[in-house]
Design a protein around this motif. Structure first.
Motif, mmCIF file in Angstrom:
data_model
loop_
_atom_site.group_PDB
_atom_site.id
_atom_site.type_symbol
_atom_site.label_atom_id
_atom_site.label_comp_id
_atom_site.label_asym_id
_atom_site.label_seq_id
_atom_site.Cartn_x
_atom_site.Cartn_y
_atom_site.Cartn_z
ATOM 1 N N ARG A 46 -7.085 5.745 -3.223
ATOM 2 C CA ARG A 46 -7.810 4.922 -2.257
ATOM 3 C C ARG A 46 -8.702 3.894 -2.968
ATOM 4 N NH1 ARG A 46 -8.810 6.231 2.887
ATOM 5 N NH2 ARG A 46 -8.337 8.418 2.447
ATOM 6 N N ALA A 58 0.831 -1.208 0.000
ATOM 7 C CA ALA A 58 0.000 0.000 0.000
ATOM 8 C C ALA A 58 0.863 1.253 0.000
ATOM 9 C CB ALA A 58 -0.937 -0.007 1.203
ATOM 10 N N LEU A 88 -6.578 1.114 -4.267
ATOM 11 C CA LEU A 88 -6.128 0.258 -3.160
ATOM 12 C C LEU A 88 -7.233 -0.716 -2.751
ATOM 13 C CD1 LEU A 88 -4.171 2.815 -0.941
ATOM 14 C CD2 LEU A 88 -3.193 0.878 -2.184
ATOM 15 N N PHE A 89 -8.464 -0.223 -2.680
ATOM 16 C CA PHE A 89 -9.588 -1.093 -2.319
ATOM 17 C C PHE A 89 -9.751 -2.212 -3.346
ATOM 18 C CE2 PHE A 89 -11.952 2.491 0.167
ATOM 19 C CZ PHE A 89 -11.045 2.341 1.204
ATOM 20 N N LEU A 97 -1.810 6.453 2.818
ATOM 21 C CA LEU A 97 -2.054 7.809 2.327
ATOM 22 C C LEU A 97 -1.515 8.847 3.307
ATOM 23 C CD1 LEU A 97 -5.627 7.219 0.925
ATOM 24 C CD2 LEU A 97 -3.677 8.016 -0.409
ATOM 25 N N ARG A 117 -9.422 -0.462 4.744
ATOM 26 C CA ARG A 117 -9.509 0.973 4.975
ATOM 27 C C ARG A 117 -8.365 1.486 5.862
ATOM 28 N NH1 ARG A 117 -13.395 4.317 3.869
ATOM 29 N NH2 ARG A 117 -14.813 2.593 3.409
ATOM 30 N N THR A 132 0.851 3.724 -3.164
ATOM 31 C CA THR A 132 0.405 5.096 -2.919
ATOM 32 C C THR A 132 1.441 6.103 -3.406
ATOM 33 O OG1 THR A 132 -0.939 4.453 -1.011
ATOM 34 C CG2 THR A 132 -0.246 6.758 -1.127
ATOM 35 N N ASN A 159 -5.854 11.573 -3.932
ATOM 36 C CA ASN A 159 -5.951 10.605 -2.833
ATOM 37 C C ASN A 159 -7.181 9.716 -2.978
ATOM 38 O OD1 ASN A 159 -3.624 11.583 -1.723
ATOM 39 N ND2 ASN A 159 -4.611 12.706 -0.053
ATOM 40 N N ARG A 160 -8.283 10.298 -3.426
ATOM 41 C CA ARG A 160 -9.518 9.530 -3.578
ATOM 42 C C ARG A 160 -9.347 8.451 -4.646
ATOM 43 N NH1 ARG A 160 -15.216 12.633 -3.944
ATOM 44 N NH2 ARG A 160 -14.170 13.628 -5.702
ATOM 45 N N GLU A 220 -1.269 16.519 -1.904
ATOM 46 C CA GLU A 220 -2.324 16.422 -2.907
ATOM 47 C C GLU A 220 -2.542 17.748 -3.634
ATOM 48 O OE1 GLU A 220 -6.650 14.337 -3.462
ATOM 49 O OE2 GLU A 220 -6.240 15.296 -1.540
ATOM 50 N N ALA A 232 -5.078 1.459 3.999
ATOM 51 C CA ALA A 232 -5.083 2.498 2.969
ATOM 52 C C ALA A 232 -4.899 3.871 3.600
ATOM 53 C CB ALA A 232 -6.389 2.448 2.180
ATOM 54 N N ASP A 233 -5.591 4.117 4.711
ATOM 55 C CA ASP A 233 -5.461 5.409 5.402
ATOM 56 C C ASP A 233 -4.022 5.634 5.869
ATOM 57 O OD1 ASP A 233 -8.109 5.990 5.028
ATOM 58 O OD2 ASP A 233 -8.741 5.396 7.040
#
Length: 203
Positions: free
Chosen positions: A130, A112, A133-134, A147, A140, A116, A126-127, A154, A143-144
């Motif tokens: 994410r 991840a 990644l999903f 990021l 979650r 990233t 970032n969205r 960003e 991923a958080d």
């Protein structure tokens, strides 16, 4: 049936070819050869040959999978998909996932973080990162964390993309169209509006 020859392979010196009654039957890694203490003139029955062919096939699969893993970081889901496409049985997939995770070759958090940073360098929001990644099976929290650790900012990515796209004729004099494109790439409308520094009607 008797082992008549054990030859080190030229293309892969870490494996040996086993010949029985003068015919090639299977190959083993050097470690497997030592583990099972096979040598010339050993007698094997059909069950032995079947067992060693299975060991040989599993060893080759493990070696190919490790080589694939070492090309770049991978997520667990990517590995499972890779093995599934090769028609590997579910039980063996689970075993390989456990083995490579324990040995540190498979790590969702490391994947991840790598993914990233790679996508951030490519200017992704970032969205958008994410969401990718999903899709690759990253949860979650992981991923958080990835990021949050990303060194890329960003807003800097947004400004760089605006500068790049403004060079294109279709966006140069059309901030509304540019804004729609940027939001389609995952950037938030309010951030786009603020950085573009123009009045935009949200649709």
């Amino acid at each position: 049936m008797k082992i008549t020859s054990i030859k080190q392979q030229i293309k892969n010196p870490e494996r040996v070819s086993i010949f029985i009654d003068g015919n090639y039957e299977f190959s083993l890694s050097l470690d497997e050869l030592i583990k099972y203490r096979l040598k010339n003139s050993d007698e094997l029955d059909k069950a032995d040959v079947k067992k060693f062919k299975k060991i040989s096939a599993d060893g080759k699969l493990r070696a190919r999978t490790l080589e694939w893993l070492m090309n770049r970081p991978h997520s667990e889901r990517e590995l499972r998909d890779y093995l599934y496409k090769k028609k590997v049985e579910a039980e063996q997939i689970d075993a390989l996932v456990r083995e490579f995770t324990q040995k540190g070759y498979l790590d969702n958090a490391k994947f991840a973080a790598w993914f990233t940073e790679l996508q951030a360098r490519r200017g992704k929001s970032n969205r958008a990162i994410r969401a990718e990644l999903f899709k690759k099976g990253i949860g979650r929290e992981t991923a958080d964390a990835a990021l949050g650790q990303s060194a890329s900012d960003e807003e800097q990515r947004l400004r760089a993309m605006i500068e790049k796209k403004r060079k294109l004729s279709r966006y140069k004099d059309n901030p509304q169209k540019l804004a729609k494109y940027l939001t389609s790439q995952g950037f938030f409308w309010q951030d786009v509006k603020r950085v573009l520094s123009v009045d935009l009607d949200e649709e």
